[in-house]
Write a protein that holds these residues in place. Structure first.
Motif, PDB file in Angstrom:
ATOM      1  N   GLN A   1     -62.950 -82.307 -16.371  1.00  0.00           N
ATOM      2  CA  GLN A   1     -64.160 -83.111 -16.553  1.00  0.00           C
ATOM      3  C   GLN A   1     -64.704 -83.021 -17.978  1.00  0.00           C
ATOM      4  O   GLN A   1     -65.475 -83.860 -18.404  1.00  0.00           O
ATOM      5  CB  GLN A   1     -65.213 -82.677 -15.533  1.00  0.00           C
TER       6      GLN A   1
ATOM      7  N   GLY B   1     -58.974 -79.043 -15.757  1.00  0.00           N
ATOM      8  CA  GLY B   1     -57.879 -79.990 -15.781  1.00  0.00           C
ATOM      9  C   GLY B   1     -56.601 -79.348 -15.283  1.00  0.00           C
ATOM     10  O   GLY B   1     -56.454 -78.131 -15.293  1.00  0.00           O
TER      11      GLY B   1
ATOM     12  N   THR C   1     -63.292 -83.830 -20.446  1.00  0.00           N
ATOM     13  CA  THR C   1     -62.800 -84.977 -21.224  1.00  0.00           C
ATOM     14  C   THR C   1     -63.972 -85.778 -21.794  1.00  0.00           C
ATOM     15  O   THR C   1     -63.883 -86.344 -22.877  1.00  0.00           O
ATOM     16  CB  THR C   1     -61.882 -85.879 -20.352  1.00  0.00           C
TER      17      THR C   1
ATOM     18  N   THR D   1     -62.274 -88.522 -13.716  1.00  0.00           N
ATOM     19  CA  THR D   1     -61.120 -87.749 -13.256  1.00  0.00           C
ATOM     20  C   THR D   1     -61.074 -87.740 -11.733  1.00  0.00           C
ATOM     21  O   THR D   1     -62.088 -87.947 -11.076  1.00  0.00           O
ATOM     22  CB  THR D   1     -61.159 -86.287 -13.754  1.00  0.00           C
TER      23      THR D   1
ATOM     24  N   THR E   1     -58.028 -78.513 -21.384  1.00  0.00           N
ATOM     25  CA  THR E   1     -58.143 -79.925 -21.779  1.00  0.00           C
ATOM     26  C   THR E   1     -58.456 -80.091 -23.268  1.00  0.00           C
ATOM     27  O   THR E   1     -57.870 -80.949 -23.934  1.00  0.00           O
ATOM     28  CB  THR E   1     -59.232 -80.608 -20.918  1.00  0.00           C
TER      29      THR E   1
ATOM     30  N   ARG F   1     -56.204 -81.937 -11.271  1.00  0.00           N
ATOM     31  CA  ARG F   1     -57.192 -82.893 -11.785  1.00  0.00           C
ATOM     32  C   ARG F   1     -56.581 -83.672 -12.949  1.00  0.00           C
ATOM     33  O   ARG F   1     -56.028 -83.076 -13.880  1.00  0.00           O
ATOM     34  CB  ARG F   1     -58.472 -82.168 -12.231  1.00  0.00           C
ATOM     35  N   VAL F   2     -56.697 -84.978 -12.841  1.00  0.00           N
ATOM     36  CA  VAL F   2     -56.141 -85.885 -13.854  1.00  0.00           C
ATOM     37  C   VAL F   2     -57.138 -87.012 -14.097  1.00  0.00           C
ATOM     38  O   VAL F   2     -58.044 -87.229 -13.284  1.00  0.00           O
ATOM     39  CB  VAL F   2     -54.798 -86.507 -13.392  1.00  0.00           C
ATOM     40  N   LEU F   3     -56.954 -87.743 -15.183  1.00  0.00           N
ATOM     41  CA  LEU F   3     -57.746 -88.953 -15.394  1.00  0.00           C
ATOM     42  C   LEU F   3     -57.240 -90.040 -14.453  1.00  0.00           C
ATOM     43  O   LEU F   3     -56.022 -90.197 -14.278  1.00  0.00           O
ATOM     44  CB  LEU F   3     -57.589 -89.435 -16.834  1.00  0.00           C
TER      45      LEU F   3
END
Ligand SMILES: Cc1cc2nc3c(=O)[nH]c(=O)nc-3n(C[C@H](O)[C@H](O)[C@H](O)COP(=O)(O)O)c2cc1C
Length: 349
Positions: free
Chosen positions: A313, A165, A315, A252, A226, A264-266
């Motif tokens: 990822q 992330g 998440t 993401t 994350t 990297r984000v949602l």
């Protein structure tokens, strides 16, 4: 982790027996002074501070800045309106250029660990740190960069896999968002085999299984981002933490819309809309200035659709918002169980 890892999170990680690192990115020199003072009170265990060393803070030519800002504003203004902000025009405020001043403060404070992202600290800075008794770790995404920071004399290298992330720790911005995305399971052993200093695995690690896997790949330690965002001590707003609990690994994206550098984000309304406009981004720092009021407003409104939900990822493997101590306890217990089950498994054949 800028805006996430304040002294409460970093101290809790250190107090749990790991190494907490507070973010010196996203705050000014006074903020760093305050964080240092708070850390001294909150923990007597070793801790670190992190700085981003992106070298693209040079002001672009006014014509480039103006033209790009027009396109960026065109992309952002509908989003600004959606959260009740006025549309903006013209170039955003210049980003602060205070990295050297913050470095001085961290060196004076003789912090145990300086962690560097997005750049090679270089031999001179590593030597300055060494004279103060500060060890340096640098985060890389390629073998080439790992060798470069090893030559600079760093004490350990963080191998950041594509799952991670937040910002991709490239030294220079790649031409496309998909470039240089090597997963943790491929990157860690490649770097372990290429350098002599200890390697720390980062990217996608969230539990004891990930820790054991990273050690099996030859890493000496792991770095988690994350997972720690979704803890009670993190500075993230509740809507952000909840988005991590609800997010799945395939949700993401890697975008430069949130800062000008790839991260990297949602996926959310912000990333989808920005991508759909096809707008370019301003350089690192300037893009951050352009989006800051939007993200601040979204945080104030607890609106997860109009902020950058920095997330890896992993998440998909986050299902709750426990305390830091609980996260560390679970990881260590699970790692011991996993190692035990591997050792007791009968050899086949
Ligand atoms: C919210 C968030 C903020 C981050 N901020 C920084 C930062 O300020 N400096 C940095 O070097 N890395 C930063 N990172 C990247 C982490 O150092 C690390 O590489 C990453 O979190 C590891 O992968 P994981 O998120 O899958 O655990 C950030 C990551 C996240 C999730």
């Amino acid at each position: 982790m800028g805006g996430i890892a304040g002294s409460a999170l970093a101290a809790a990680v250190s107090n749990a027996g790991a190494l907490g690192i507070f973010a010196a990115h996203g705050t000014n020199p006074d903020g760093v002074r305050e964080l240092l003072a708070q850390m001294r009170v909150a923990t007597d265990r070793p801790f670190g501070a992190n700085l981003l060393l992106a070298h693209d803070l040079v002001r672009p030519a006014d014509s480039v800045l103006d033209q790009t800002s027009d396109l960026v504003n065109e992309a952002l203004n509908p989003l600004r309106r959606e959260v009740g902000l006025e549309p903006a025009h013209g170039a955003p405020a210049s980003p602060a250029r205070d990295v050297e001043e913050k470095l001085e403060l961290l060196l004076e404070a003789r912090i145990p660990i300086l962690s560097i992202g997005l750049g090679n600290p270089g031999h001179e800075l590593v030597e300055r740190c060494r004279r103060q008794g500060t060890r340096v770790i640098a985060m890389v995404t390629t073998v080439e960069d790992a060798k470069a920071v090893e030559s600079a004399g760093v004490d350990a290298i963080v191998a950041q896999g594509a799952e991670a992330g937040g910002h991709r720790s490239h030294f220079a911005k790649p031409a496309q968002s998909g470039a240089g995305l090597v997963g943790t399971i491929a990157l860690v052993p490649e770097i372990v085999d290429s350098v002599r200093v200890p390697v720390i695995a980062a990217g996608g690690i969230v539990d004891g299984r990930g820790l054991v896997a990273a050690l099996a790949l030859g890493a000496q330690a792991v770095m988690l981002g994350t997972r720690f965002v979704a803890t009670t001590e993190s500075l993230g707003v509740q809507a952000y933490k909840q988005a991590l609990v609800e997010g799945a690994s395939h949700e993401t994206v890697v975008t430069d819309a949130a800062s000008g550098r790839y991260a990297r984000v949602l996926r959310n309304r912000f990333t989808d809309h920005y991508a759909a406009t096809g707008a370019p981004t301003l350089p690192f720092g300037w893009q951050g200035s352009a989006v800051a009021p939007l993200f601040d407003q979204a945080r104030a409104l607890e609106d997860p659709d109009h902020m950058a939900l920095w997330a890896g990822q992993s998440t998909g493997a986050i299902h709750d918002i426990p305390s830091v101590a609980e996260v560390v306890r679970r990881i260590m217990e699970e790692a011991e169980r996993v190692v035990g089950s591997l050792v007791s498994r009968p050899a086949s054949g």
